[in-house]
Write a protein that holds these residues in place. Structure first.
Motif, PDB file in Angstrom:
ATOM      1  N   LEU A  93       0.810  -1.210   0.000  1.00 13.68           N
ATOM      2  CA  LEU A  93       0.000   0.000   0.000  1.00 13.68           C
ATOM      3  C   LEU A  93       0.845   1.263   0.000  1.00 13.68           C
ATOM      4  O   LEU A  93       0.302   2.364   0.031  1.00 13.68           O
ATOM      5  N   GLY A  94       2.170   1.110  -0.026  1.00 17.37           N
ATOM      6  CA  GLY A  94       3.041   2.274  -0.064  1.00 17.37           C
ATOM      7  C   GLY A  94       3.317   2.896   1.289  1.00 17.37           C
ATOM      8  O   GLY A  94       4.046   3.883   1.378  1.00 17.37           O
ATOM      9  N   ILE A 131      -1.715   7.395   2.811  1.00 19.36           N
ATOM     10  CA  ILE A 131      -3.043   6.788   2.870  1.00 19.36           C
ATOM     11  C   ILE A 131      -4.084   7.739   2.294  1.00 19.36           C
ATOM     12  O   ILE A 131      -5.008   7.328   1.583  1.00 19.36           O
ATOM     13  N   LEU A 134      -3.914   7.421  -1.304  1.00 18.59           N
ATOM     14  CA  LEU A 134      -4.563   6.188  -1.747  1.00 18.59           C
ATOM     15  C   LEU A 134      -6.067   6.387  -1.919  1.00 18.59           C
ATOM     16  O   LEU A 134      -6.666   5.905  -2.878  1.00 18.59           O
ATOM     17  N   SER A 138      -7.717   5.737  -5.520  1.00 15.23           N
ATOM     18  CA  SER A 138      -8.625   4.604  -5.686  1.00 15.23           C
ATOM     19  C   SER A 138     -10.086   5.017  -5.723  1.00 15.23           C
ATOM     20  O   SER A 138     -10.939   4.246  -6.172  1.00 15.23           O
ATOM     21  N   GLY A 151      -1.658   1.646  -4.567  1.00 17.22           N
ATOM     22  CA  GLY A 151      -0.527   1.476  -3.663  1.00 17.22           C
ATOM     23  C   GLY A 151       0.793   1.416  -4.405  1.00 17.22           C
ATOM     24  O   GLY A 151       1.805   1.969  -3.946  1.00 17.22           O
ATOM     25  N   ALA A 155       3.839   3.916  -3.723  1.00 17.73           N
ATOM     26  CA  ALA A 155       5.146   3.362  -3.374  1.00 17.73           C
ATOM     27  C   ALA A 155       6.212   3.787  -4.378  1.00 17.73           C
ATOM     28  O   ALA A 155       7.344   4.098  -4.000  1.00 17.73           O
ATOM     29  N   MET A 240      -6.598   0.465   5.936  1.00 19.82           N
ATOM     30  CA  MET A 240      -5.542   1.383   5.507  1.00 19.82           C
ATOM     31  C   MET A 240      -5.023   2.215   6.672  1.00 19.82           C
ATOM     32  O   MET A 240      -3.816   2.464   6.772  1.00 19.82           O
TER      33      MET A 240
END
Length: 332
Positions: A93-94, A131, A134, A138, A151, A155, A240
């Motif tokens: 998820l990075g 997050i 993200l 998404s 992610g 990343a 997350m």
């Protein structure tokens, strides 16, 4: 978690292994200290040298090994269940890369020299920012594939930022400091680092452990989970946040340590019924024991400079993982 969901000796065995690893972390090191001297120090007595070594050096290092390992293990198990991908780990998820970028920025701009807590705090903040990114990338999609792709983007961007800081490093000493941190280590950590990581890991692990029912429902797919009453949007938010806060706090004090979140769930899964929720607690305990034992190893291996923990976990973990895959002969 009931006994029928995993081997009856799994949890007791892992607890015993955790206690053995914790005691070994206090007992073993470059300076030999007898168990009698350790008991004397822990009971409030002991000589000054033993007290300094045990209380100021080994105890915080042992505590961080357990804390960081536990978070990496449970986050790996939770992500493998949520994404239904046996290769998932915290970095998917990075969050790990973003936390590393925050720490690198603290080192690059000299913020880490102001106070010891600046580096971990900045690492946690960048993990939380990742997050948020993200969510933007998404959108409202509930598919794990969308989250994985987002992610990867986060990343990759964080990795590019780390590479840029190394490329533009003002002097070789700054680059060496950054590279040393990126390789991961628990050396020279204090109780301040423990108190920074502990609340973050406690919050993150609680969020992940509480989602066992949701992870089991997701084995039926998104539609099946919704039919069982699972709110996928809320579940994704908890997942997350748990990973960002917990892994961000762990990486902030230990540096980048890989592979633990990937291998531990695979090691404990054969001793469970293979449902995602049954793997969570064993992975937490297994991660704590594995990282603490690996940290003992880096102290005992005779080298001129202490090996970095992240290097050792990768070197030892890859063969174990390959052997495990060859024995299992299965994808999950």
């Amino acid at each position: 978690m009931t006994a029928r969901r995993h081997h009856p000796l799994l949890i007791p065995g892992l607890l015993l292994l955790v206690f053995a690893a914790a005691f070994g972390s206090i007992l073993l090191g470059a300076v030999a200290i007898s168990p009698a001297r350790i008991v004397a120090v822990l009971s409030g007595g002991g000589d000054a040298i033993a007290r300094a070594i045990i209380l100021d050096l080994r105890l915080p290092r042992m505590a961080l090994g357990l804390i960081v390992g536990a978070m990496l293990g449970v986050s790996g198990a939770a992500l493998q269940g949520y994404l239904r991908n046996p290769l998932a780990e915290p970095s998917v998820l990075g969050a790990s890369n973003a936390a590393a970028l925050g720490a690198v920025c603290a080192l690059y701009f000299g913020f880490a020299q102001m106070h010891p807590v600046v580096l971990p705090v900045l690492a946690i903040l960048t993990a939380l920012i990742a997050i948020g990114a993200l969510f933007l990338l998404s959108g409202t999609a509930e598919s794990p594939l969308t989250l994985i792709l987002a992610g990867i983007a986060v990343a990759t961007l964080a990795g590019a930022g780390i590479s840029l800081s190394l490329n533009l490093s003002p002097n070789p000493f700054a680059a060496m400091e950054i590279m040393s941190w990126l390789m991961g280590s628990l050396e020279n950590r204090s109780y301040a680092h423990v108190w920074i990581a502990l609340p973050c890991v406690a919050i993150g692990a609680t969020l992940l452990l509480a989602d066992g029912r949701m992870l089991d429902a997701l084995t039926l797919g998104e539609e099946g989970a919704q039919a069982l009453g699972v709110n996928l949007s809320s579940a994704r938010l908890r997942m997350m946040l748990g990973v960002a806060i917990g892994v961000g706090g762990a990486v902030a004090v230990s540096g980048a340590i890989g592979f633990v979140g990937l291998i531990v769930p695979h090691l404990v899964r054969p001793l469970t019924d293979r449902s995602p929720s049954a793997v969570l607690l064993p992975s937490l305990l297994g991660g704590a024991a594995l990282l603490t034992l690996a940290d003992i190893g880096v102290r005992l291996i005779p080298t001129s400079n202490e090996l970095k923990l992240g290097v050792v976990t990768a070197l030892l973990g890859v063969p174990v993982f390959l052997l495990h895959l060859m024995r299992e002969r299965r994808l999950w």
